[in-house]
Design a protein around this motif. Structure first.
Motif, mmCIF file in Angstrom:
data_model
loop_
_atom_site.group_PDB
_atom_site.id
_atom_site.type_symbol
_atom_site.label_atom_id
_atom_site.label_comp_id
_atom_site.label_asym_id
_atom_site.label_seq_id
_atom_site.Cartn_x
_atom_site.Cartn_y
_atom_site.Cartn_z
ATOM 1 N N SER A 123 0.839 -1.196 0.000
ATOM 2 C CA SER A 123 0.000 0.000 0.000
ATOM 3 C C SER A 123 0.879 1.253 0.000
ATOM 4 O O SER A 123 1.623 1.505 0.951
ATOM 5 N N ARG A 124 0.774 2.040 -1.057
ATOM 6 C CA ARG A 124 1.525 3.299 -1.155
ATOM 7 C C ARG A 124 1.103 4.256 -0.035
ATOM 8 O O ARG A 124 1.942 4.949 0.536
ATOM 9 N N GLU A 125 -0.187 4.288 0.278
ATOM 10 C CA GLU A 125 -0.690 5.194 1.317
ATOM 11 C C GLU A 125 -0.070 4.877 2.680
ATOM 12 O O GLU A 125 0.330 5.778 3.412
ATOM 13 N N ARG A 126 0.007 3.593 3.013
ATOM 14 C CA ARG A 126 0.602 3.202 4.302
ATOM 15 C C ARG A 126 2.085 3.552 4.342
ATOM 16 O O ARG A 126 2.612 3.950 5.377
ATOM 17 N N ALA A 127 2.777 3.391 3.208
ATOM 18 C CA ALA A 127 4.203 3.725 3.150
ATOM 19 C C ALA A 127 4.405 5.225 3.352
ATOM 20 O O ALA A 127 5.287 5.649 4.104
ATOM 21 N N VAL A 128 3.548 6.040 2.732
ATOM 22 C CA VAL A 128 3.659 7.491 2.879
ATOM 23 C C VAL A 128 3.303 7.911 4.302
ATOM 24 O O VAL A 128 3.923 8.819 4.861
ATOM 25 N N GLU A 129 2.314 7.248 4.914
ATOM 26 C CA GLU A 129 1.962 7.551 6.312
ATOM 27 C C GLU A 129 3.158 7.293 7.230
ATOM 28 O O GLU A 129 3.465 8.098 8.113
ATOM 29 N N LEU A 130 3.837 6.153 7.028
ATOM 30 C CA LEU A 130 5.011 5.835 7.849
ATOM 31 C C LEU A 130 6.116 6.859 7.595
ATOM 32 O O LEU A 130 6.753 7.338 8.543
ATOM 33 N N GLN A 131 6.326 7.234 6.352
ATOM 34 C CA GLN A 131 7.337 8.240 6.024
ATOM 35 C C GLN A 131 7.034 9.554 6.735
ATOM 36 O O GLN A 131 7.912 10.150 7.349
ATOM 37 N N GLN A 132 5.781 10.015 6.674
ATOM 38 C CA GLN A 132 5.405 11.278 7.302
ATOM 39 C C GLN A 132 5.549 11.209 8.820
ATOM 40 O O GLN A 132 5.976 12.170 9.451
ATOM 41 N N ARG A 133 5.201 10.071 9.411
ATOM 42 C CA ARG A 133 5.343 9.914 10.864
ATOM 43 C C ARG A 133 6.816 10.010 11.263
ATOM 44 O O ARG A 133 7.171 10.678 12.239
ATOM 45 N N LEU A 134 7.695 9.367 10.487
ATOM 46 C CA LEU A 134 9.128 9.407 10.792
ATOM 47 C C LEU A 134 9.691 10.815 10.586
ATOM 48 O O LEU A 134 10.491 11.294 11.385
ATOM 49 N N ARG A 135 9.269 11.487 9.525
ATOM 50 C CA ARG A 135 9.744 12.858 9.281
ATOM 51 C C ARG A 135 9.295 13.801 10.384
ATOM 52 O O ARG A 135 10.030 14.698 10.779
ATOM 53 N N ALA A 136 8.075 13.612 10.898
ATOM 54 C CA ALA A 136 7.578 14.461 11.987
ATOM 55 C C ALA A 136 8.432 14.303 13.239
ATOM 56 O O ALA A 136 8.497 15.200 14.067
#
Length: 188
Positions: A123-136
């Motif tokens: 899931s691209r959406e789940r990957a982007v969610e994890l990326q955004q959480r880590l960047r935050a």
């Protein structure tokens, strides 16, 4: 007669003090120096902007990076849990000079660097969610899509030891069991 002289002396001194004060303060009362004084500023004219010479741009050919073998991937939709064999450590001979900082470049003259792969998700959406959480939380996270899978990485870092510390920190703080891979610049 001494008493008369004493009184006369006091009157004369008093009169002299009054005259001195009148000489000092009366001109101030009758003249207005702030109205008579005019200030003229003689500033030079602002210089014009200098001409900026034009720069010629010469295109540079960038070589294509060598493909490296992909590390084994974890099962679909599971956070990274596949261990990777550590790189062999090369030690310097005993008689070598003290360690000097050496820049490590690959065959394409690009710096050798490392990233921590944390997940491979369909899931691209789940990957982007994890990326955004880590960047935050201050991590340099990015997503790469390969063969329909969306891999989440943190990095790159120059030193392998720093990548090990980053992997361990992510494991402790984020409960993500990642593994270290060579960083590959995105081909565009």
């Amino acid at each position: 007669m001494a008493e008369l002289d004493k009184g006369l002396k006091q009157r004369i001194v008093g009169a002299l003090v009054l005259v001195a004060l009148a000489v000092i303060f009366l001109p101030m009362l009758f003249s207005r120096p702030d109205e008579q004084r005019q200030v003229v500023v003689d500033a030079p004219v602002m210089p014009s902007m200098p001409a900026i010479p034009e720069q010629s741009v010469v295109p540079v050919e960038v070589p294509e990076p060598e493909p490296i073998p992909e590390p084994p991937q974890p099962p679909q939709d599971q956070v990274g849990s596949v261990p990777v064999q550590p790189e062999p450590v090369v030690t310097a001979p005993a008689q070598a000079e003290p360690a000097k900082s050496v820049s490590h470049l690959d065959a394409n003259s690009l710096p050798v660097s490392w990233s921590v792969q944390l997940a491979s998700l369909s899931s691209r959406e789940r990957a982007v969610e994890l990326q955004q959480r880590l960047r935050a939380q201050g991590y340099n996270a990015y997503v790469r899509s390969v063969d329909g899978m969306n891999r989440v990485f943190v990095g790159p870092v120059i030193e392998r030891a720093e990548a090990n510390r980053l992997r361990d920190q992510l494991n402790r703080q984020q409960k993500l069991n990642g593994f270290i891979v060579r960083f590959q610049p995105e081909q565009g």
